[in-house]
Design a protein around this motif. Structure first.
Motif, PDB file in Angstrom:
ATOM      1  N   SER A 127       2.387  10.109  -7.506  1.00 42.83           N
ATOM      2  CA  SER A 127       3.101   9.404  -8.576  1.00 42.83           C
ATOM      3  C   SER A 127       2.984   7.887  -8.464  1.00 42.83           C
ATOM      4  O   SER A 127       3.676   7.164  -9.141  1.00 42.83           O
ATOM      5  N   SER A 128       2.106   7.405  -7.577  1.00 41.87           N
ATOM      6  CA  SER A 128       1.946   5.951  -7.478  1.00 41.87           C
ATOM      7  C   SER A 128       0.459   5.629  -7.555  1.00 41.87           C
ATOM      8  O   SER A 128      -0.390   6.487  -7.366  1.00 41.87           O
ATOM      9  N   LEU A 129       0.190   4.391  -7.831  1.00 41.24           N
ATOM     10  CA  LEU A 129      -1.205   3.990  -8.012  1.00 41.24           C
ATOM     11  C   LEU A 129      -1.365   2.535  -7.618  1.00 41.24           C
ATOM     12  O   LEU A 129      -0.604   1.675  -8.058  1.00 41.24           O
ATOM     13  N   VAL A 130      -2.337   2.274  -6.754  1.00 41.29           N
ATOM     14  CA  VAL A 130      -2.715   0.895  -6.473  1.00 41.29           C
ATOM     15  C   VAL A 130      -4.167   0.786  -6.911  1.00 41.29           C
ATOM     16  O   VAL A 130      -5.018   1.559  -6.462  1.00 41.29           O
ATOM     17  N   THR A 131      -4.449  -0.119  -7.806  1.00 40.39           N
ATOM     18  CA  THR A 131      -5.804  -0.195  -8.367  1.00 40.39           C
ATOM     19  C   THR A 131      -6.608  -1.319  -7.720  1.00 40.39           C
ATOM     20  O   THR A 131      -6.058  -2.214  -7.071  1.00 40.39           O
ATOM     21  N   MET A 132      -7.900  -1.261  -7.978  1.00 39.73           N
ATOM     22  CA  MET A 132      -8.799  -2.330  -7.544  1.00 39.73           C
ATOM     23  C   MET A 132      -8.320  -3.653  -8.174  1.00 39.73           C
ATOM     24  O   MET A 132      -8.401  -4.712  -7.568  1.00 39.73           O
ATOM     25  N   ASP A 133      -7.832  -3.544  -9.413  1.00 37.42           N
ATOM     26  CA  ASP A 133      -7.339  -4.744 -10.106  1.00 37.42           C
ATOM     27  C   ASP A 133      -6.113  -5.329  -9.405  1.00 37.42           C
ATOM     28  O   ASP A 133      -5.931  -6.542  -9.388  1.00 37.42           O
ATOM     29  N   ASP A 134      -5.263  -4.470  -8.833  1.00 41.26           N
ATOM     30  CA  ASP A 134      -4.093  -4.980  -8.090  1.00 41.26           C
ATOM     31  C   ASP A 134      -4.567  -5.791  -6.878  1.00 41.26           C
ATOM     32  O   ASP A 134      -4.019  -6.849  -6.573  1.00 41.26           O
ATOM     33  N   VAL A 135      -5.576  -5.276  -6.184  1.00 43.81           N
ATOM     34  CA  VAL A 135      -6.094  -5.996  -5.009  1.00 43.81           C
ATOM     35  C   VAL A 135      -6.695  -7.326  -5.473  1.00 43.81           C
ATOM     36  O   VAL A 135      -6.439  -8.384  -4.889  1.00 43.81           O
ATOM     37  N   ALA A 136      -7.473  -7.265  -6.561  1.00 42.18           N
ATOM     38  CA  ALA A 136      -8.114  -8.481  -7.080  1.00 42.18           C
ATOM     39  C   ALA A 136      -7.055  -9.504  -7.498  1.00 42.18           C
ATOM     40  O   ALA A 136      -7.192 -10.697  -7.202  1.00 42.18           O
ATOM     41  N   ASP A 137      -6.003  -9.053  -8.152  1.00 43.44           N
ATOM     42  CA  ASP A 137      -4.936  -9.977  -8.571  1.00 43.44           C
ATOM     43  C   ASP A 137      -4.296 -10.644  -7.359  1.00 43.44           C
ATOM     44  O   ASP A 137      -4.063 -11.841  -7.347  1.00 43.44           O
ATOM     45  N   HIS A 138      -4.030  -9.848  -6.337  1.00 47.13           N
ATOM     46  CA  HIS A 138      -3.408 -10.408  -5.128  1.00 47.13           C
ATOM     47  C   HIS A 138      -4.301 -11.492  -4.519  1.00 47.13           C
ATOM     48  O   HIS A 138      -3.822 -12.498  -4.023  1.00 47.13           O
ATOM     49  N   LEU A 139      -5.608 -11.258  -4.607  1.00 47.73           N
ATOM     50  CA  LEU A 139      -6.565 -12.197  -3.999  1.00 47.73           C
ATOM     51  C   LEU A 139      -7.023 -13.272  -4.981  1.00 47.73           C
ATOM     52  O   LEU A 139      -7.892 -14.082  -4.646  1.00 47.73           O
ATOM     53  N   GLU A 140      -6.465 -13.251  -6.178  1.00 47.26           N
ATOM     54  CA  GLU A 140      -6.840 -14.213  -7.226  1.00 47.26           C
ATOM     55  C   GLU A 140      -8.346 -14.226  -7.441  1.00 47.26           C
ATOM     56  O   GLU A 140      -8.993 -15.269  -7.479  1.00 47.26           O
ATOM     57  N   THR A 141      -8.901 -13.019  -7.537  1.00 49.71           N
ATOM     58  CA  THR A 141     -10.337 -12.913  -7.812  1.00 49.71           C
ATOM     59  C   THR A 141     -10.556 -11.797  -8.821  1.00 49.71           C
ATOM     60  O   THR A 141      -9.605 -11.316  -9.446  1.00 49.71           O
TER      61      THR A 141
ATOM     62  N   ILE B 129       0.846  -1.189   0.000  1.00 46.25           N
ATOM     63  CA  ILE B 129       0.000   0.000   0.000  1.00 46.25           C
ATOM     64  C   ILE B 129       0.889   1.249   0.000  1.00 46.25           C
ATOM     65  O   ILE B 129       2.091   1.143   0.208  1.00 46.25           O
ATOM     66  N   GLN B 130       0.259   2.417  -0.240  1.00 44.54           N
ATOM     67  CA  GLN B 130       1.076   3.606  -0.521  1.00 44.54           C
ATOM     68  C   GLN B 130       1.103   4.609   0.620  1.00 44.54           C
ATOM     69  O   GLN B 130       0.066   4.946   1.185  1.00 44.54           O
ATOM     70  N   ILE B 131       2.318   5.102   0.878  1.00 43.92           N
ATOM     71  CA  ILE B 131       2.485   6.254   1.760  1.00 43.92           C
ATOM     72  C   ILE B 131       3.452   7.193   1.058  1.00 43.92           C
ATOM     73  O   ILE B 131       4.542   6.766   0.641  1.00 43.92           O
ATOM     74  N   GLU B 132       3.071   8.420   0.917  1.00 44.81           N
ATOM     75  CA  GLU B 132       3.927   9.427   0.270  1.00 44.81           C
ATOM     76  C   GLU B 132       4.589   8.877  -0.992  1.00 44.81           C
ATOM     77  O   GLU B 132       5.809   8.934  -1.157  1.00 44.81           O
ATOM     78  N   ASN B 133       3.790   8.352  -1.861  1.00 46.19           N
ATOM     79  CA  ASN B 133       4.229   7.898  -3.193  1.00 46.19           C
ATOM     80  C   ASN B 133       5.156   6.691  -3.202  1.00 46.19           C
ATOM     81  O   ASN B 133       5.817   6.422  -4.202  1.00 46.19           O
ATOM     82  N   GLN B 134       5.234   5.987  -2.090  1.00 49.97           N
ATOM     83  CA  GLN B 134       6.026   4.752  -2.084  1.00 49.97           C
ATOM     84  C   GLN B 134       5.155   3.600  -1.624  1.00 49.97           C
ATOM     85  O   GLN B 134       4.178   3.807  -0.903  1.00 49.97           O
ATOM     86  N   LEU B 135       5.572   2.411  -1.993  1.00 45.68           N
ATOM     87  CA  LEU B 135       4.797   1.222  -1.635  1.00 45.68           C
ATOM     88  C   LEU B 135       5.437   0.497  -0.456  1.00 45.68           C
ATOM     89  O   LEU B 135       6.663   0.317  -0.434  1.00 45.68           O
ATOM     90  N   PHE B 136       4.600   0.074   0.488  1.00 44.73           N
ATOM     91  CA  PHE B 136       5.094  -0.667   1.654  1.00 44.73           C
ATOM     92  C   PHE B 136       4.219  -1.894   1.895  1.00 44.73           C
ATOM     93  O   PHE B 136       2.990  -1.807   1.801  1.00 44.73           O
TER      94      PHE B 136
END
Ligand code: PMH
Length: 374
Positions: A339-353, A299-306
């Motif tokens: 400058s970063s983006l986490v999409t609904m599709d990223d969550v779905a991919d992680h959950l294989e749904t 997930i994102q904080i100040e344009n970085q992923l953690f």
């Protein structure tokens, strides 16, 4: 943002301008065929009343839901708008539907007979559902259709529409889709002479309507893509229309600490710090629908992923940080930062749904706030 009435640091923003944009794009794409806004399941978790209002503002003409309770709730807010229940409704409730001007879905002769017994003197509007291959509900032959139509004769049940639903319109291989479309055309050719001239015919979901706008008869049932999401990866790659996602999920850092190599995080003590490091806590967990399988999701904080580390708890989870961040720093779980983006599709991919499941899964405990409400 008006947070009155809510006292937590995890929330969802719904951008109603994105909903309006997506409806307008679809209307353009369809050369002004009707758009039915599919707002079942609390508008795919986005909020039924607000989404319905925005969709209507942008030119949608009908609200489509799955169950009668959803329709009755919407009727309180939208007195004159056509509302259709696309699922099966018990014939015990046809009088209630008729009184509220709600169109029901029908496909069984026994249902029509029972409905006639329940109806007082109001007219009930129904759309006939044809099962051309989805295998869920619907009339499966021309003969069954004749029986249903005959059962409606001399009653106050009015057939005002006909529809079917596609099982594979979002796939790479469209053979089965074309089979269903062909079956529908055949069926309609034989049944249409026995139906009123004024019926509305609608066959498309988002996928079919984006890919085959010219085959969509009078209107389309616009669901997932009204929310700015593509129904599948192949369609996302084709991008037949430009969509804007409406949904963003945020939280805040409510605790930040320095831990030492070997220190454990969360239930089961399964995560052990590989070295001394910063750990943040955010107040969202599986009780909100942010399920345990999202462990390791970034997930994102100040344009970085953690990454989320250790098991996700019912109300909280922990993330591995690269430095100390201020308490109250915004965390974006779904959506974009500069400058970063986490999409609904990223969550779905992680959950294989599929992306559809994600906003539906994020529960009522997370307040929805609306941007660009008129
Ligand atoms: N019409 C019917 C009958 C539907 O069930 C749905 C979605 C739609 C239209 C809208 O489809 P779209 O969101 O792909 O545009 N129904 C479902 C479902 O039952 N499970 O996932 C989506």
């Amino acid at each position: 943002m008006d947070k009155a009435g809510y006292h937590r640091d995890t929330w969802i923003d719904i951008d109603l301008d994105a909903i309006r944009h997506n409806v307008r794009e679809m209307k353009k794409h369809l050369l002004d065929k009707e758009v039915f806004a599919v707002v079942k399941a609390d508008a795919y978790g986005h909020g039924e009343v607000e989404v319905a209002q925005a969709a209507l503002e942008a030119g949608a003409t009908t609200l489509a839901v799955a169950i009668l309770d959803e329709a009755l709730r919407l009727r309180k807010h939208f007195k004159e708008i056509p509302i259709i229940v696309m699922g099966w409704t018990s014939p015990d409730y046809v009088q209630l539907a008729a009184e509220n001007g709600i169109t029901l879905t029908a496909f069984q002769t026994e249902w029509i007979e029972q409905a006639k017994g329940q109806l007082e003197d109001q007219d009930l509007s129904i759309h006939l559902k044809v099962d051309t291959g989805m295998g869920r509900i619907g009339i499966r032959s021309v003969e069954e259709a004749y029986d249903v139509i005959r059962a409606c004769n001399d009653s106050n049940i009015r057939i005002t529409g006909v529809f079917t639903h596609f099982a594979t319109a979002d796939e790479e291989d469209l053979k089965y889709f074309h089979q269903q479309l062909g079956a529908f055309r055949q069926w309609l050719k034989q049944v249409k002479p026995y139906l009123p001239d004024s019926i509305t015919i609608h066959i498309g979901n988002s996928a079919a309507s984006m890919r085959f706008p010219n085959d969509m008869y009078d209107g389309v049932r616009f669901g997932i893509s009204m929310y700015g999401l593509y129904p599948s990866k192949p369609i996302k790659a084709e991008k037949p229309i430009n969509l804007k996602p409406a949904f963003a999920l945020y939280s805040k850092l409510i605790h930040v600490k320095w831990i030492h190599k070997g220190d454990a995080i969360s239930y089961g003590a399964t995560y052990r710090a590989p070295e001394d490091e910063w750990i943040g806590t955010i107040p969202i967990g599986y009780g909100d629908g942010w399920i345990r399988k999202l462990q390791n999701f970034e997930i994102q904080i100040e344009n970085q992923l953690f990454p989320i580390v250790g098991r996700i708890c019912m109300d909280q989870c922990m993330i591995k940080l690269d430095q100390r961040y201020e308490l109250g720093t915004t965390v974006t779980l779904i959506g974009s930062q500069e400058s970063s983006l986490v999409t609904m599709d990223d969550v779905a991919d992680h959950l294989e749904t599929i992306n559809y499941e994600i906003p539906c899964m994020l529960g009522e405990r997370i307040p929805r706030f609306y941007k660009n409400k008129h």
